[in-house]
Design a protein around this motif. Structure first.
Motif, PDB file in Angstrom:
ATOM      1  N   LEU A 115      17.339   3.471  -1.768  1.00  0.00           N
ATOM      2  CA  LEU A 115      17.799   2.642  -2.825  1.00  0.00           C
ATOM      3  C   LEU A 115      16.840   1.420  -2.269  1.00  0.00           C
ATOM      4  O   LEU A 115      16.220   0.796  -3.492  1.00  0.00           O
ATOM      5  N   ARG A 116      16.624   0.930  -1.452  1.00  0.00           N
ATOM      6  CA  ARG A 116      15.799  -0.083  -0.841  1.00  0.00           C
ATOM      7  C   ARG A 116      14.217   0.032  -1.469  1.00  0.00           C
ATOM      8  O   ARG A 116      13.710  -0.840  -2.177  1.00  0.00           O
ATOM      9  N   MET A 117      13.809   1.336  -1.277  1.00  0.00           N
ATOM     10  CA  MET A 117      12.442   1.807  -1.946  1.00  0.00           C
ATOM     11  C   MET A 117      12.286   1.398  -3.315  1.00  0.00           C
ATOM     12  O   MET A 117      11.404   0.907  -3.904  1.00  0.00           O
ATOM     13  N   ILE A 118      13.371   1.818  -4.168  1.00  0.00           N
ATOM     14  CA  ILE A 118      13.390   1.611  -5.482  1.00  0.00           C
ATOM     15  C   ILE A 118      13.476   0.205  -5.886  1.00  0.00           C
ATOM     16  O   ILE A 118      12.757  -0.182  -6.737  1.00  0.00           O
ATOM     17  N   VAL A 119      14.534  -0.498  -5.124  1.00  0.00           N
ATOM     18  CA  VAL A 119      14.681  -1.886  -5.566  1.00  0.00           C
ATOM     19  C   VAL A 119      13.278  -2.486  -5.388  1.00  0.00           C
ATOM     20  O   VAL A 119      12.841  -3.387  -6.092  1.00  0.00           O
ATOM     21  N   ILE A 120      12.701  -2.321  -4.350  1.00  0.00           N
ATOM     22  CA  ILE A 120      11.449  -2.997  -4.070  1.00  0.00           C
ATOM     23  C   ILE A 120      10.221  -2.757  -4.936  1.00  0.00           C
ATOM     24  O   ILE A 120       9.189  -3.514  -5.404  1.00  0.00           O
ATOM     25  N   HIS A 121      10.310  -1.371  -5.442  1.00  0.00           N
ATOM     26  CA  HIS A 121       9.414  -1.144  -6.622  1.00  0.00           C
ATOM     27  C   HIS A 121       9.596  -1.949  -7.683  1.00  0.00           C
ATOM     28  O   HIS A 121       8.664  -2.308  -8.302  1.00  0.00           O
ATOM     29  N   GLU A 122      10.848  -1.817  -8.116  1.00  0.00           N
ATOM     30  CA  GLU A 122      11.191  -2.735  -9.512  1.00  0.00           C
ATOM     31  C   GLU A 122      11.086  -4.266  -9.197  1.00  0.00           C
ATOM     32  O   GLU A 122      10.544  -4.830 -10.154  1.00  0.00           O
ATOM     33  N   LEU A 123      11.080  -4.591  -7.978  1.00  0.00           N
ATOM     34  CA  LEU A 123      10.946  -6.226  -7.801  1.00  0.00           C
ATOM     35  C   LEU A 123       9.431  -6.315  -7.838  1.00  0.00           C
ATOM     36  O   LEU A 123       9.029  -7.521  -8.424  1.00  0.00           O
ATOM     37  N   SER A 124       8.815  -5.527  -7.319  1.00  0.00           N
ATOM     38  CA  SER A 124       7.048  -5.738  -7.372  1.00  0.00           C
ATOM     39  C   SER A 124       6.545  -5.728  -8.759  1.00  0.00           C
ATOM     40  O   SER A 124       5.615  -6.250  -8.948  1.00  0.00           O
ATOM     41  N   HIS A 125       7.438  -5.252  -9.736  1.00  0.00           N
ATOM     42  CA  HIS A 125       6.928  -5.280 -11.329  1.00  0.00           C
ATOM     43  C   HIS A 125       7.265  -6.771 -11.713  1.00  0.00           C
ATOM     44  O   HIS A 125       6.835  -7.125 -12.609  1.00  0.00           O
ATOM     45  N   LEU A 126       8.034  -7.439 -11.017  1.00  0.00           N
ATOM     46  CA  LEU A 126       7.979  -9.027 -11.565  1.00  0.00           C
ATOM     47  C   LEU A 126       6.714  -9.897 -11.308  1.00  0.00           C
ATOM     48  O   LEU A 126       6.571 -10.402 -12.132  1.00  0.00           O
ATOM     49  N   LYS A 127       5.756  -9.284 -10.469  1.00  0.00           N
ATOM     50  CA  LYS A 127       4.606  -9.747 -10.158  1.00  0.00           C
ATOM     51  C   LYS A 127       3.507  -8.910 -10.778  1.00  0.00           C
ATOM     52  O   LYS A 127       2.560  -9.445 -11.225  1.00  0.00           O
ATOM     53  N   GLU A 128       3.377  -7.749 -10.559  1.00  0.00           N
ATOM     54  CA  GLU A 128       2.337  -6.778 -11.055  1.00  0.00           C
ATOM     55  C   GLU A 128       3.108  -5.915 -12.178  1.00  0.00           C
ATOM     56  O   GLU A 128       3.977  -4.826 -11.504  1.00  0.00           O
ATOM     57  N   LYS A 129       2.909  -5.929 -13.180  1.00  0.00           N
ATOM     58  CA  LYS A 129       3.304  -4.813 -14.139  1.00  0.00           C
ATOM     59  C   LYS A 129       2.744  -3.638 -14.127  1.00  0.00           C
ATOM     60  O   LYS A 129       3.567  -2.519 -14.377  1.00  0.00           O
ATOM     61  N   ASP A 130       1.498  -3.322 -13.585  1.00  0.00           N
ATOM     62  CA  ASP A 130       0.823  -2.074 -13.518  1.00  0.00           C
ATOM     63  C   ASP A 130       0.734  -1.101 -12.211  1.00  0.00           C
ATOM     64  O   ASP A 130       0.955  -2.143 -11.333  1.00  0.00           O
ATOM     65  N   HIS A 131       1.130  -0.139 -12.136  1.00  0.00           N
ATOM     66  CA  HIS A 131       0.821   0.515 -10.766  1.00  0.00           C
ATOM     67  C   HIS A 131      -0.689   0.486 -10.373  1.00  0.00           C
ATOM     68  O   HIS A 131      -1.433   1.442 -10.162  1.00  0.00           O
TER      69      HIS A 131
END
Length: 163
Positions: A115-131
């Protein structure tokens, strides 16, 4: 031989090891030893608080979140474990924007690390839209074992699908 479609692109040696554990009916035991406990974050309110704490700790200057929720429509086979949406609307003479994070409901039953990994992934999209490289650097800044957790999550999804 079972198709390990969540693990496409990983080295053959890793795939063989996972396949062997599956055939010996040991994959679930291996995962339970590595990730023994489930989390208590079962409601959307608890999930919002969990995400808000991580955001406050790592991304104080990121845009505020309007909503965080578990979503029954998210499904790993369709390629989504979580989404981050940014909606901008004109209300009167002002432009209002809202960020929403939705996490697949299957993470209610997952180990907290996933769950933490997915949340961190989605939070990172707040700053960086692309992978891109900066995106994954941000993920690793917030969770140093991010790549291992991503692999283990894919193994967990494989086991869950085949069990």
């Amino acid at each position: 031989m079972t198709t390990l479609h969540y693990l496409n692109g990983y080295p053959a040696a890793l795939l063989e090891r996972i396949q062997t554990l599956l055939e010996q009916d040991q994959l679930g035991t291996w995962l339970e030893r590595k990730y023994p406990s489930r989390h208590d974050i079962q409601t959307d309110k608890a999930l919002y608080q969990y995400v808000a704490e991580l955001k406050q700790h790592y991304m104080k200057n990121a845009p505020a979140l309007a909503k965080v929720a578990y979503d029954n429509q998210q499904h790993p086979v369709k390629g989504t474990l979580g989404t981050n949406t940014f909606v901008a609307r004109v209300q009167g003479g002002k432009l209002k924007s809202k960020n929403e994070i939705r996490i697949a409901a299957l993470f209610r039953d997952a180990p907290e690390a996933f769950l933490r990994m997915i949340v961190i992934h989605e939070l990172s999209h707040l700053k960086e839209k692309d992978h891109n490289k900066a995106f994954y650097q941000l993920c690793c800044h917030m969770e140093p074992d991010y790549h291992q957790l991503e692999f283990d999550l894919r193994v967990w999804l494989t086991w869950r699908e085949l069990a």
